[in-house]
Structure formats: C-alpha cells, structure tokens
Design a protein around this motif. Sequence first.
Motif, short mmCIF file in Angstrom:
data_model
loop_
_atom_site.label_atom_id
_atom_site.label_comp_id
_atom_site.label_asym_id
_atom_site.label_seq_id
_atom_site.Cartn_x
_atom_site.Cartn_y
_atom_site.Cartn_z
N GLU B 432 0.92 -0.99 -0.17
CA GLU B 432 0.18 -0.13 0.08
C GLU B 432 0.62 1.46 -0.12
O GLU B 432 2.42 0.97 0.11
CB GLU B 432 -1.04 0.18 1.19
N LEU B 583 -12.50 -2.73 -7.64
CA LEU B 583 -12.47 -2.55 -6.26
C LEU B 583 -11.79 -3.97 -5.97
O LEU B 583 -11.69 -3.94 -4.59
CB LEU B 583 -13.93 -3.62 -6.62
N ASP B 584 -11.17 -4.90 -6.64
CA ASP B 584 -10.65 -5.51 -6.53
C ASP B 584 -8.90 -5.11 -5.91
O ASP B 584 -8.55 -5.19 -5.19
CB ASP B 584 -10.11 -6.72 -7.78
N SER B 586 -8.14 -1.56 -6.13
CA SER B 586 -7.33 -0.74 -4.82
C SER B 586 -7.25 -1.32 -3.39
O SER B 586 -7.43 -2.25 -2.92
CB SER B 586 -8.96 0.25 -3.72
N CYS B 587 -6.08 -0.74 -2.44
CA CYS B 587 -5.50 -1.30 -1.59
C CYS B 587 -6.76 -1.26 -0.29
O CYS B 587 -6.46 -1.59 0.62
CB CYS B 587 -3.93 -0.63 -1.29
N GLY B 588 -8.23 -0.12 -0.21
CA GLY B 588 -8.18 0.35 0.76
C GLY B 588 -8.13 0.55 2.20
O GLY B 588 -8.50 0.54 2.64
N LYS B 589 -6.67 1.62 1.78
CA LYS B 589 -6.32 2.04 3.01
C LYS B 589 -7.50 3.89 3.07
O LYS B 589 -7.49 3.64 4.13
CB LYS B 589 -4.67 2.98 2.08
N SER B 594 -11.25 3.89 -0.40
CA SER B 594 -11.98 2.29 -0.17
C SER B 594 -13.80 2.16 -0.26
O SER B 594 -14.73 1.05 -0.13
CB SER B 594 -11.75 1.82 0.97
N ASN B 595 -14.42 3.50 0.25
CA ASN B 595 -15.41 2.97 0.55
C ASN B 595 -16.52 3.67 -1.07
O ASN B 595 -17.52 3.98 -1.03
CB ASN B 595 -15.95 4.14 1.66
N GLY B 596 -15.74 4.88 -1.59
CA GLY B 596 -15.79 5.63 -2.46
C GLY B 596 -16.34 4.99 -3.93
O GLY B 596 -17.07 5.15 -4.53
N PRO B 598 -17.06 1.23 -3.37
CA PRO B 598 -18.00 0.66 -4.25
C PRO B 598 -19.34 1.13 -4.35
O PRO B 598 -20.12 0.61 -5.07
CB PRO B 598 -18.14 -0.69 -2.95
N GLN B 599 -19.35 2.74 -3.43
CA GLN B 599 -20.63 3.37 -4.30
C GLN B 599 -20.38 3.94 -5.79
O GLN B 599 -21.65 3.85 -6.35
CB GLN B 599 -20.05 4.66 -3.16
#
Lengths: 313, 663
Positions: B432, B583-584, B586-589, B594-596, B598-599
């Motif tokens: 990340e 979606l896959d 993104s590291c999600g940090k 990480s929230n934007g 999926p929306q």
Amino acid sequence: MITFSMDNRSIAVEKGTTVLKAAQANGIEIPTLCASDALTPYGACRLCVVEVEKAGKRSIQASCSLAVEEGMIVRTQSARVIERRQLVLELLLARCPEVKVIQDLAREYNVADKAPQWTRQNETCILCGLCVRACAEVVGANAIQFAGSGASRVVASAFDKKADDCVACGSCVFVCPTGHVKKIDLKKPRVTSHEDAPIDGPVREIINWKVSQPLKLCKKCKNPFAPANQLEKIQKQFYMMPQVVDLCPTCRTYPQVDKEKCLGCGSCMESCPVGAIELDDRGGYDKNAQIYKQNCMACHTCEYMCPVLAIGS
Amino acid sequence: MSEIKWLSDGQEAFEKMLLAVPESMRQSVKPQLLAMLAQRAGSEPVGRDVIFAFVTQDLPEPQRTVLSAALGIKASSAEEAPTLMAKVEWKVSGEVRKPADLEPLKKRGLALLVPDSVRVTVGGATCGLAAGSASVLEALKKELARASIKADVVFVGSNGMSYAEPIVDVICPGKPRVTYGNVTAARVRDIAQAVAEGTVVADLVLGARRSEDLQGMSTPLQYATSEATGDFARCPSTCDLPFFKNQLRLLTRNAGTISPERIEEYIAVGGYSVIAKALTSMKPSEVMSQVKDSMLRGRGGAGFWAGTKWQACADAAGDKKYVVCNGSEGDPEIGMHKSFFESDPHAVIEGMMLAGYAIGADEGYLYLSDRYLLAIERAEAAVRQACELGLLGDKIFGTGFSFRITIKRGGGAYVCGEETALLSSLEGMFGEPRLRPPLPVEKGLYGKPTIVNNLETLANIPLIVQKGGRWFAEIGTKTSKGTKIVALVGNVAKPCWVEVPLGTKVRDIVEGFGGGTDTGRPIKAFQTGGPSGGLLPASLLDIAFDYDALAEQGSLLGSGGLLVMDEKIDLFDMARFFGDFFLDESCGKCTVCSNGMPQLHKIVLQFADGRGTDAHIAQVERLGEAMADCCFCALGKSGAATMLSLVRHFPEEVEKRKLHTLN
C-alpha cells in the motif's frame, strides 16, 4: 521556527511539525479519526483535509501528514474543505450508520440526513488503522494486521485465527474510535471459549482477535488486575520491581518525594520509564520533583536513582 | 563425509542453484558443491536457509554473485569469502575486465546474428508463444535436420506484429533476411524446403530486408550486400512496410532481431558499450546532464521528469542508494512493457547500470510482476549472463564502479506500480502507498535514497547517453520528448505494439498500424492509459498521443495502452469492467477510495441496467472531484476517470441509460 499562515493567522512552529499539530497547538479545530499523538501519521480517514496554497497553487492535503513549510497558506474552513469533509462523512456514515462518533461529526457538518443517497452498509470499523499501529508501535506485539484489499479490507488476526502474539493488553480497544474492537473481563471462561485448553479463574477476552488470556490476581487483595501475559511482556522489556507485576494498582505503594531533601537535580525524571515525574519549577535553582500518581506505576526506579535519598515509599 | 539430510525446500533451492551453472560443467561441479554443503551442514538437515547461507558465505566471488542472482537473494558484500571453495573448478569467466574485452564478444555475437550458416529465428515473446511458436520452433528443428541443413534455430522476442505471430525469420548467408508471418507447424516443411532450395515461400512472406538499422548504436547488420535476385527480389522490402516505415524504432531497435537469452547478441548490436564509455570517459554528472537535457519523462504513468528525480536522489545525503526498476505493469489486457522486456532485457539492465552510475548507487532491484513468468525467466538469465561476464558485480570494466541487480517478484497488484507501494512490497510489507514526503529519492527502499523508474524509462537511457540528450529532445513535442511504445488492443484488425514519437495522432496509430476495427464497424471510443484513463470519443481521434493533450481531455498517457472500441461495445459494460477491476485493486487504505469505489460502482451498475438518474450524475461528479482531491495515491485520484469521461464525452449515451418514467 517556520512561519506560515493558517486561517488568516500567522503561526510559528518548530520545523517538522505537521499542520494538524500546529492547528491543535493554536486552538484551531480540525476533525480527525485516524491520528494519535502516540502513533505515526497514517493518513487513512481523509477527514483532516485542509486547503493549502503554495506558490499560487491550491490543493487539498491531509493535514495529519503534511509538514509545515515557510510561507504556505492553509485554510481549514474554506468551502472546498467543508465540501470534501462532508463527502468523507457521508461515505463513513453510509458505511457505519450506527457509530456514535460518526453520527456526531455528521450532525456537526450537517450531513446527518444526506447519507441515504449512498448505499448503506452496517459496519462498525472505519479502517483507520489505529489499533494496528498501536499494536505494532506501542505494544510491539504485531498481533493484528490489515487483511484483504479494496472494499473487502478488514483488520484481523493472522488467518482470522486466535492471535497468538496478542497479550490482551487492550490497547486496540482503547484507541478504537468507533467501539469496533471489544474486550470483556470475565470471572471465569465462557463455555464457548476460543481457547483450546480451558483456563480456570478470571480471563480477559478480546473478542475481535479471538483471544482469551488469564488475568493475574493481586497477591494482596486477590482481585484480578491485568493479563498475565502482558505483565510478563512488560517485565521482559523493562526492569520492574516485583510489586508491579504482583500487586494491583490500588495495593501498590507509591514513591513519595521528601521536599526538604529534594535538590531538583532531575535524575528521577530522566529515569522514569513512563514519564510520570516532572520538576515543578519555582524559579532559579529552587526546583522540586513531583510525581503524578495517575501515570506512576510504582516501579520505584526513581527511588534508586535519587542521589540524596529524597524519594521513599 | 556424512550423508546430507534434505528438506524439501532445500533440495528445491539446490536444484535451482545448480541450473545457474553452465550445462557443460554442471555434472562435474555438482559433487563438489555437495561435498562443501555437507561440510557446512554437518548432521543438520539442509533447508532453504542453509543453502542461502552457503551461497552467500562460503562461495568465492564471482560464483557467489551468479548463484545468489539465480536464487533471487541479495548477494553479500564484496570481500573475499574465507573459503575452502577456491578449488571448485567451475570458474565464472569474468572475461570482461576492460572495454576492449567486449570486442571478441561482439565478434562472437555478430557471427550468430549474421552467420555463415543458416539462422532461423522464431518470435518467442508471450504473443508468439500464445500463437503457437513453440511447436513451430520444434517443427523447424526437425524439418531442417531432415533436410540436413545445419541451422541455428532460436527464439527471439517480438518485432511488434503480434497479429502475424508466429513470425519466422530466415537468414541464409549472403541472402536478405526473409520474414514470414502466421507460420503454422504444418507450413514449416515448406520453409525448410525453401531454405534448401534458396527460394522463398511466397504466400507466407511478409517482407525481406538486406540490412538492419540499429539507430546508430552500432553499425547496421548487413545480411546481403548485392541486389536481391530471383524470388527475393519479388518480396516487398520489410523496411518499407507501412508497419515499420511509420514507426520510429529506437527502443525496439533490437526487438525481434536478437535473442533475449544470448548476451553476445546484445553486445553485438552495441550493447554494454554505452556503460563502458560512461564508466571510462564520463563523470556521473555528465551522464546526469545528458538525461536532464533529454527532458525524458517517466513512462510509467505520472510523467515526472527523470532528470529531476535523478538529481534529487544524487543530491540526497546517504552513502547507500538504490535503483529500482518498476516492471509491475498491471493494466488489464495491455502488455507492451512485458513484450519489450521479453525481447530486449539487457537494454533495461544497461539503463539501470547507467542510472546507478549517475546517482551513485551500487545496487539495483528489478521488480517484475509475478504474472510475467517468461519475463522473469529472461530477466534471471540476463542477469546471470551479465554476472558471469563480469558486467555486473564488482569493479565493472576495471573501474571503481560496482553494481548488482536482484530480481524481485511482486504479487502483481495494480497499486504496486505506484512507487511507494512498490517499495513497501519490495520490503516485504503490505503493498500500500506510503506517506510522502519523505519522497523515495530522499528516503526510499530501506530508508535509503532510491529512484524508482519504469523499465521503459530506463531502456531509453543507453540511447540518450550514446547519442546525447539534445538529440533525444528533438524527437516528440514541446513537453513530451522521445518515443513511446504503444500497445494497440481491443477491436482492431491488427493488435500489435509499436514505437512512435510522442505527439503522433491517435488516428495514425489506430488506423495506420491497427488497420481500423476488426469488425469493420466504425470506432466509437478509445481509451488510453489503462483503467486510470478515461474513455474518449471517436471525434477526438485526431488528438496527439502525448502527456499534456490527453490530460487536457481527462485521460492520461499512462503506460501507453490504447484500447479501441467499436460501435457495438456497450460503454457502461466497459465502465462496469473497470469498476470491478478497481474494487479488487484498490488497497483500501483511505476512506474516499475504499468507500467511494463501491458507491461509484453501484451507480455504474444502475446505469448499466438503464436505471440512472440525474441525481446519480451529480453524485458521480461530486465523488469524482473529491476522489481527485482527497485520495492518498494516484490510483484513487483517477478511480472515477472512466465514469467522469462518460459523463463528459458521451452525454447521449448517458441520456439513453437514464430511467425514463411517465410523467
């Protein structure tokens, strides 16, 4: 010293200070969910964003990880900043609609009723990483880590099994802003304990990491006071009087300063492992050591370090 | 001597190590290595760690460097190992000790490239292998042997014509080099017969060339001196084919000509002569100033000035510095860097050495995505051969300059192409992005000053140093200098990878090289820069392919992919595909990414189902702006690019997907 402008105020701080710290020191409020004084900045929550103007260029930056620079202009309340914070809060509120700290912030930023336009989840973790950093940097246990990537990211123990390195100290519970990490102290282990071997007596469970550790009983009052593993770890890392690991905080005898004998040399202050001693300065050479009881863990290191035997029990 | 107790991973490591020993000496060296290993291990079981320790501690130079490279471990420092191993017979030749030592190698290489006997090459990059060139190679060997023709049949890289693979080149002494396309194993007999008879298989031939221009890096390869006669005269000239004529093949000058697995052939086309020249007659600052003069920009996506980055790293305090080559190309379906590296790995290695010399680094890491198995294999072979000759290691060309290269395999995450995420991954941590500042040029790998450059950027360096930065700066547009390798994929008639000067019109690339769409339907949209770039409409086909023109239209040059879509492609399907990808990947940090993501993806799905609303568009624009502002790294900042470009460039498409209620 570096001088810069924040919200039309000229502010001077030490080189290397972050914008967030400079703001906090000067009474300017910037909301944040993932910053802590005890931990390195991580920059995950993006709530502390501010608008920065450098050489005529304006950009949005996270203040927790931005070092101050000479002549920069920072705006913490501009329309663009507020709009970005609102969006971050909307996203967080859609993720964690039931979490109080987010509800409060959302109300403060007038987005409490805007979240319905985003798809809701029912999470409690905002992935701020405070627990992970506290476990790694403060406790030094590295028992938990982020797992997965993208939308499926979670904080978890290794392979989602019982965290072997966890000492159940509860630091993760303490730093968690949303109450996602939970611990519970029980008089005796539950039947559905995560532990393979049954433990007798009181235990502490950290529910998220599937850990239950026996609590040690105070030798004097027989009450449980801390997980045995945590005390063992502390004893290995620092030299400790036996009473620290044997007695509960109530039953320990605390060191006291004899103000007549104290020279104010500061030896005790330097040797204190938890920073519980300060010199109360009354001008000139007239100083006295003062022990703050709420921080003191009664290790009595200061007692041994005092050259004039001014500290006793 | 006690029997060695093997652990499974130990045996595996030993086998791998043994493969690095030249085949001819392997049998004689093996018992010696085993004896030494037994002495080290005693009665302990031998695992991977024991082998590693054995290689790094017990072996003398230069065997240590070579075997360490083979095992993918960091070679230890240069001091002579106090060793019982000195009597091992296998000696690494280390024959290159001064620039003049390249000459015999060059002769040897030229004898392979323009041989006295027959040389047959087969396109052996991934595109060729996928088209079945492995069976063609086998068949060629068999058929030529049956016709009792002594021939050197080898794999080369790809010459760019992926659509015509498997490509076979035949070089008969004194005859032009004939290129055949779409060769199948069944047609190999015809080729063998043509070789025997001195003719050409007319229906397979793509072209013939009498010489190969090497862009001034070396004298051109002369296959035939006299005018072609007979069948050869009827072949079109390869150099005049529009495919080659319209390209500016600087980086790809060797691709498809030399074997990537033979270092002599790279040396024969002028390889390693630039580093020799730089080490013996140029100061590091002179190399640096050439790179600065060239105004070369990073080819990985961000387009940062390479010279500026290098200078900052050279100026940074620290005695240990690193050069990291970013070979983690993560764009789906696009693989020009892979194809290039598979064709000419030594050019990248030479570029890394020059970078190391300029900034004062003595260690390099070659970070390759784990999915690129063939590229990794060729990188390992290339590094090993360079080590064996003494081109990597200590005191290169007898100067004080030392350089080692370690190959690292990344997990292949898209975000690991971001330089700080790449460094985290190199250090063995979660891939990340890190906070910056400190920038990697100040505190990078293991806290030391580091430059991270794309492999295409580094491959440009030998050219720049050889021919001068000013020469390079004349190619391209005002702000985008040099050439760019472009992978042309999607609905094109001829998928290929080509090298063009920056600033070439996209239409020229799509129609000139790709031959329009494969379906015959008109082009609807095209995408540059992979998932992080936006979709652009056909009306913008005349846009210049460079950093700034594309950025202006909300797309980016990125790593150089060009994806073409025809009329029938549903653009929201594409948006959904790239949304899934992000979606896959993104590291999600950070919260916004990480929230934007999926929306955003939910909204894309609504549009894909024909249930979009105006409110959705407002949400997309707001989210897109916020992501561009607030995200931690470039992946998140460009995460909404596809959807934003749809809103911007395809309003009628968006309108069609709105929910139309009766009112």
